[in-house]
Write an enzyme that holds these catalytic residues in place. Sequence first.
Site, PDB file in Angstrom:
ATOM      1  N   SER A  92      -1.224 -20.627  -1.105  1.00 58.27           N
ATOM      2  CA  SER A  92      -0.766 -19.466  -0.322  1.00 58.27           C
ATOM      3  C   SER A  92      -1.701 -18.293  -0.427  1.00 58.27           C
ATOM      4  CB  SER A  92       0.606 -19.011  -0.803  1.00 58.27           C
ATOM      5  OG  SER A  92       1.538 -20.010  -0.578  1.00 58.27           O
ATOM      6  N   THR A 195       1.964 -16.407  -3.387  1.00 58.82           N
ATOM      7  CA  THR A 195       1.181 -15.163  -3.288  1.00 58.82           C
ATOM      8  C   THR A 195       0.905 -14.574  -4.658  1.00 58.82           C
ATOM      9  OG1 THR A 195       2.089 -14.580  -1.157  1.00 58.82           O
ATOM     10  CG2 THR A 195       1.387 -12.746  -2.526  1.00 58.82           C
ATOM     11  N   THR A 213      -2.685 -12.801  -0.052  1.00 58.54           N
ATOM     12  CA  THR A 213      -1.912 -13.968   0.382  1.00 58.54           C
ATOM     13  C   THR A 213      -2.438 -14.526   1.699  1.00 58.54           C
ATOM     14  OG1 THR A 213       0.356 -14.730   0.800  1.00 58.54           O
ATOM     15  CG2 THR A 213      -0.249 -12.629   1.782  1.00 58.54           C
ATOM     16  N   ARG A 223       1.098 -13.052  12.791  1.00 55.61           N
ATOM     17  CA  ARG A 223       2.143 -12.524  11.890  1.00 55.61           C
ATOM     18  C   ARG A 223       1.501 -11.895  10.644  1.00 55.61           C
ATOM     19  NH1 ARG A 223       3.789 -13.482   6.259  1.00 55.61           N
ATOM     20  NH2 ARG A 223       6.022 -13.163   6.148  1.00 55.61           N
ATOM     21  N   VAL A 224       2.019 -10.742  10.261  1.00 56.33           N
ATOM     22  CA  VAL A 224       1.596 -10.075   9.029  1.00 56.33           C
ATOM     23  C   VAL A 224       2.835  -9.861   8.172  1.00 56.33           C
ATOM     24  CG1 VAL A 224       0.706  -7.899   8.091  1.00 56.33           C
ATOM     25  CG2 VAL A 224      -0.407  -8.942  10.068  1.00 56.33           C
ATOM     26  N   GLY A 225       2.729 -10.163   6.894  1.00 54.88           N
ATOM     27  CA  GLY A 225       3.871 -10.011   5.997  1.00 54.88           C
ATOM     28  C   GLY A 225       3.835  -8.697   5.234  1.00 54.88           C
ATOM     29  N   ASP A 226       4.504  -8.697   4.106  1.00 53.64           N
ATOM     30  CA  ASP A 226       4.602  -7.487   3.286  1.00 53.64           C
ATOM     31  C   ASP A 226       3.356  -7.242   2.443  1.00 53.64           C
ATOM     32  OD1 ASP A 226       5.292  -9.886   1.873  1.00 53.64           O
ATOM     33  OD2 ASP A 226       5.919  -8.628   0.186  1.00 53.64           O
ATOM     34  N   THR A 246       6.672 -10.849  -4.150  1.00 54.79           N
ATOM     35  CA  THR A 246       6.374 -12.152  -3.586  1.00 54.79           C
ATOM     36  C   THR A 246       7.641 -12.653  -2.906  1.00 54.79           C
ATOM     37  OG1 THR A 246       5.531 -14.377  -4.074  1.00 54.79           O
ATOM     38  CG2 THR A 246       6.873 -13.330  -5.776  1.00 54.79           C
ATOM     39  N   GLY A 247       7.458 -13.548  -1.948  1.00 60.00           N
ATOM     40  CA  GLY A 247       8.633 -14.073  -1.261  1.00 60.00           C
ATOM     41  C   GLY A 247       8.580 -13.804   0.229  1.00 60.00           C
ATOM     42  N   GLY A 249       8.321 -12.035   3.215  1.00 64.87           N
ATOM     43  CA  GLY A 249       7.815 -10.689   3.428  1.00 64.87           C
ATOM     44  C   GLY A 249       8.651  -9.850   4.369  1.00 64.87           C
TER      45      GLY A 249
HETATM   46  C1  SD4 Z   1       4.437 -13.035   2.945  1.00 63.82           C
HETATM   47  N1  SD4 Z   1       5.141 -12.213   0.802  1.00 63.82           N
HETATM   48  O1  SD4 Z   1       3.442 -13.131   3.657  1.00 63.82           O
HETATM   49  C2  SD4 Z   1       4.233 -13.133   1.442  1.00 63.82           C
HETATM   50  C3  SD4 Z   1       4.429 -14.548   1.019  1.00 63.82           C
HETATM   51  C4  SD4 Z   1       4.623 -14.746  -0.443  1.00 63.82           C
HETATM   52  O2  SD4 Z   1       4.846 -16.098  -2.256  1.00 63.82           O
HETATM   53  O3  SD4 Z   1       4.792 -13.863  -1.216  1.00 63.82           O
HETATM   54  N2  SD4 Z   1       4.629 -15.924  -0.945  1.00 63.82           N
HETATM   55  O4  SD4 Z   1       5.560 -12.902   3.372  1.00 63.82           O
END
Ligand code: SD4
Length: 334
Positions: A92, A195, A213, A223-226, A246-247, A249
């Site tokens: 990831s 991540t 990540t 797409r863009v996450g947190d 993490t997780g 986003g």
């Molecule tokens: C996301 N937070 O792009 C990241 C993914 C992640 O462990 O943390 N994975 O949403």
Amino acid sequence: MQNRRSFLRTSALGAAAAPVLLDGCAPEGPASSRAGSNVDPKDEIRPVALSTWDHGLAANDAAWEILTGGGSALDAAEAGVRVSEADPEVTSVGYGGRPDRSGHVTLDACIMDEQGRCGSVAFLQHIMHPISVARQVMEKTPHVMLVGQGALDFALVNGFEQENLLHPDAAAAWETWKDENGAAQPTIDIDNHDTIGMLTLDQAGNLSGACTTSGAAFKYHGRVGDSPIIGAGLYVDNEIGGATATGWGEAVIRAVGCFLVVELMRQGYTPQEACELAVERVIEKNPDWRSIQVGFIALGKNGDHGGFCIAPGFNYAIRTPDEGNRLLDSGSRI
Ligand code: SD4
């Protein structure tokens, strides 16, 4: 791997919500006596490297070399997460990261230092170390964030090499995903996440952080996450502490998770309490919380640390002078 594979999409099997026990988290004294801004020097732990997941152990080692050599928290955080970015087994992050649904590996990263300076890149392709590009955005431009082609152009002009980041294993995983789900499937496959977010405290007592990540596997293109969003995936306030996430986003962004953790620490909550309360906030803001996972780690100015997540399966690595490099299982809400 089992833990990480099931991290984002948790089983809802009979998981009854625990009552929200905020009383247990109530701070006992004024913020100044608990959050780290007025910590008695004899109670301080320095240096410290704290990072998400088991591959955080190797990242901590790289950071530790810098921290124990008298280097800065910023250099240590960057060097630490670069280890995960270059490791194809970390699926990831950086090279080896799972592609989006159109087969492109697109990367998000941000960095923040003890002066409150920050830099970020999002939707960046072809560069193995987005964290170092983020650092250069911070140091060489008047901006905080560059995305997409602009981020790539900036990286190339600044000497980064353009590379193919789609590892054969990631390409094979994408083929399997297409076979199993079909590219038109409207849901985003959010399996298999790890991540890296890292928080560092140097010998001078300064804090920095980094987060990098490839985001959610098989996400929509663009797409863009947190993780590259200051305040969501990472936040550092050198007077108080830092946090990284993490997780899933989308859920972290809705709660501005890491800023929340640091603000709770400012109010006097310990890093552990702040992470627990931030998870409660994520739960409040995300009705689908039983089917997602979010975890936070936090590091206080005095070296005190904590971690918490929605569902079991999240772990994080801590390196301190007295206790070496250790992996801790995070407590969870479910
Ligand atoms: C996301 N937070 O792009 C990241 C993914 C992640 O462990 O943390 N994975 O949403």
